[in-house]
Write a protein that holds these residues in place. Structure first.
Motif, PDB file in Angstrom:
ATOM      1  N   GLY A  91      52.900  39.268  29.643  1.00 20.32           N
ATOM      2  CA  GLY A  91      54.200  38.662  29.928  1.00 20.32           C
ATOM      3  C   GLY A  91      55.041  38.572  28.664  1.00 20.32           C
ATOM      4  N   CYS A  92      56.153  37.820  28.768  1.00 23.10           N
ATOM      5  CA  CYS A  92      57.077  37.712  27.632  1.00 23.10           C
ATOM      6  C   CYS A  92      56.520  36.804  26.542  1.00 23.10           C
ATOM      7  CB  CYS A  92      58.439  37.211  28.113  1.00 23.10           C
ATOM      8  SG  CYS A  92      58.459  35.438  28.553  1.00 23.10           S
ATOM      9  N   GLY A  93      55.609  35.885  26.924  1.00 30.45           N
ATOM     10  CA  GLY A  93      55.007  34.995  25.942  1.00 30.45           C
ATOM     11  C   GLY A  93      55.808  33.729  25.687  1.00 30.45           C
ATOM     12  N   LEU A  94      57.010  33.635  26.251  1.00 28.71           N
ATOM     13  CA  LEU A  94      57.907  32.533  25.894  1.00 28.71           C
ATOM     14  C   LEU A  94      58.311  31.643  27.060  1.00 28.71           C
ATOM     15  CD1 LEU A  94      60.299  34.529  23.539  1.00 28.71           C
ATOM     16  CD2 LEU A  94      58.561  32.865  22.845  1.00 28.71           C
ATOM     17  N   CYS A  95      58.219  32.134  28.273  1.00 28.46           N
ATOM     18  CA  CYS A  95      58.731  31.370  29.422  1.00 28.46           C
ATOM     19  C   CYS A  95      57.726  30.282  29.832  1.00 28.46           C
ATOM     20  CB  CYS A  95      59.013  32.319  30.595  1.00 28.46           C
ATOM     21  SG  CYS A  95      57.531  33.001  31.346  1.00 28.46           S
ATOM     22  N   CYS A  98      54.365  31.780  30.997  1.00 23.09           N
ATOM     23  CA  CYS A  98      53.594  32.304  29.865  1.00 23.09           C
ATOM     24  C   CYS A  98      53.071  31.178  28.983  1.00 23.09           C
ATOM     25  CB  CYS A  98      54.450  33.268  29.039  1.00 23.09           C
ATOM     26  SG  CYS A  98      54.696  34.870  29.852  1.00 23.09           S
ATOM     27  N   CYS A 106      54.769  35.746  34.866  1.00 18.02           N
ATOM     28  CA  CYS A 106      55.973  35.804  34.024  1.00 18.02           C
ATOM     29  C   CYS A 106      57.087  36.467  34.835  1.00 18.02           C
ATOM     30  CB  CYS A 106      55.698  36.624  32.765  1.00 18.02           C
ATOM     31  SG  CYS A 106      57.185  36.888  31.762  1.00 18.02           S
ATOM     32  N   HIS A 108      59.955  37.390  33.543  1.00 15.70           N
ATOM     33  CA  HIS A 108      60.837  38.167  32.666  1.00 15.70           C
ATOM     34  C   HIS A 108      60.250  39.515  32.266  1.00 15.70           C
ATOM     35  CE1 HIS A 108      63.279  34.623  32.363  1.00 15.70           C
ATOM     36  NE2 HIS A 108      62.209  33.934  32.025  1.00 15.70           N
TER      37      HIS A 108
END
Ligand code: NAD
Ligand code: 9ON
Ligand code: ZN
Ligand code: ZN
Length: 344
Positions: A91-95, A98, A106, A108
């Motif tokens: 995934g994006c790692g930030l949402c 995530c 995720c 995104h």
């Protein structure tokens, strides 16, 4: 290096020679120790051109493990030579999703062009694999990568589904498992390891039903039009508190609907294209259904720890990379016992 690629719509997998990839900033290169075959690979390769979204050529393999071989610029805190399994649903790692490790949800990733290895990004069925971020590596220590690699999907995906349904898997409850292949044979073991539920396993062949018994199913039933009645008989008419459908085709979803108990639950894991009509007087009072996708990072750590404890083990048929096409043929024909794993 050798890689197993899907190169042309409708042509199936091919073993080809490609360049060894270089890790970019933040990336890690693994020397692959094992890569598992999943039935989803055939779902992807059976898609017509207008529905195919994974890019060509596609290096297959979304179950991967390897030894850290080269670090990209800026990567710290990870040792060259360490043995890791790869968490696949990047995934994006930030949402929000995530941040709680649920990169499988995720929202995104698609818009950012982030895809799992083997399902968009180059996969593990090659001598080397690029992993986009060190957070996607789970240390294996001295676990055998060939025995362990399929926990990244055939273990993680059932574990995620079973954990969600765990409140219903109380002592005295019944779980029905439909499809005792790669995912299903691990799923039966996970249910036995983390709950007291009675397990009734359904499949088409005697070999798969024998495997179901071997890995802990209490009862086995031949899948087909009579299966629902048999499950009802085995449960004094009550049906299944939870159904795990590892096929997801119309006949198995029809069975799931016919056996789910009042206030029961169906986890539709298989992507066989079936539909479950749901509504008042259509499914039993209180019954629910969910179609989960893969699993979270912490769940992968948990299922690997479950294997480390000895409670769960993947039955592996091992192949060299030159035999990958034959291995995919066996998976297509339904004759793999457990999971097929390529060792490059
Ligand atoms: P597999 O081929 O190893 O196993 C499938 C099993 O289902 C086989 O044992 C086969 O005999 C059995 N089967 C087929 N038709 C049946 C029927 N009508 N009744 C009973 N059993 C039947 O496949 P796998 O790799 O374990 O994958 C299982 C499914 O899960 C596939 O659809 C795959 O694409 C999907 N999948 C979904 C996710 C997810 O995140 N939801 C993740 C991985 C795989
Ligand atoms: O991990 C898998 O096997 C599934 C969920 C992949 C499905 C897909 O096409 O992304
Ligand atoms: Zn898969
Ligand atoms: Zn995210």
């Amino acid at each position: 290096m050798k890689a197993v690629q899907y190169r042309e719509i409708g042509k199936g997998p091919e073993v080809v020679e490609v360049d060894v990839p270089e890790p970019g900033p933040g990336q890690i290169r693994l020397k692959v120790t094992a890569a598992g075959l999943c039935h989803s690979d055939w779902f992807v390769m059976d898609l017509p051109e207008e529905q195919y979204i994974y890019g060509l050529p596609l290096t297959l393999g979304h179950e991967g493990a390897g030894i850290v071989d080269k670090l990209g610029e800026g990567v710290e805190g990870i040792e060259v030579g360490g043995s890791y399994a790869v968490y696949g649903p990047w995934g994006c790692g930030l949402c929000h999703a995530c941040s709680r490790g649920a990169e499988n949800y995720c929202s995104h990733a698609a818009e950012l062009g982030i895809a799992p290895p083997g399902l968009g990004a180059p996969g593990a069925m090659a001598e080397y694999l690029i992993v986009d971020d060190k957070r996607h590596l789970i240390p294996l220590g001295d676990l055998d990568p060939v025995e362990t690699v399929s926990l990244t999907d055939a273990g993680l995906t059932p574990y995620h589904a079973i954990k969600n349904a765990l409140p219903k898997l109380v002592p005295g409850s019944t779980a029905v498992v439909i499809g005792v292949g790669g995912l299903g044979h691990v799923g039966v073991q996970i249910i036995r390891a983390i709950s007291q539920a009675r397990v009734i396993a359904l499949d088409l062949s005697d070999e798969k039903l024998a495997l179901a018994r071997e890995v802990g199913a209490h009862d086995i039933v031949v899948s087909g039009p009579d299966a629902a009645e048999r499950v009802r008989d085995l449960t004094n008419g009550l049906g299944a508190d939870v159904v795990f459908d590892f096929v997801g085709a119309q006949p198995t979803l029809d069975t799931a609907r016919a056996v789910v108990a009042v206030d029961g639950h169906i986890e539709i894991v298989g992507i066989g294209g079936g539909l479950l009509p749901t509504g008042f007087f259509s499914t039993p009072f209180g019954a629910s259904a969910r179609a989960p996708y893969w699993g979270t990072r912490s769940e992968l750590m948990e299922v690997i720890d479950l294997a480390r404890s000895g409670a769960v083990s993947v039955h592996v048929e091992q192949f060299g990379i030159d035999d990958a096409v034959a291995a995919y043929g066996k998976l297509h024909d339904g004759t793999v016992r457990g999971r097929a794993v390529i060792v490059p």
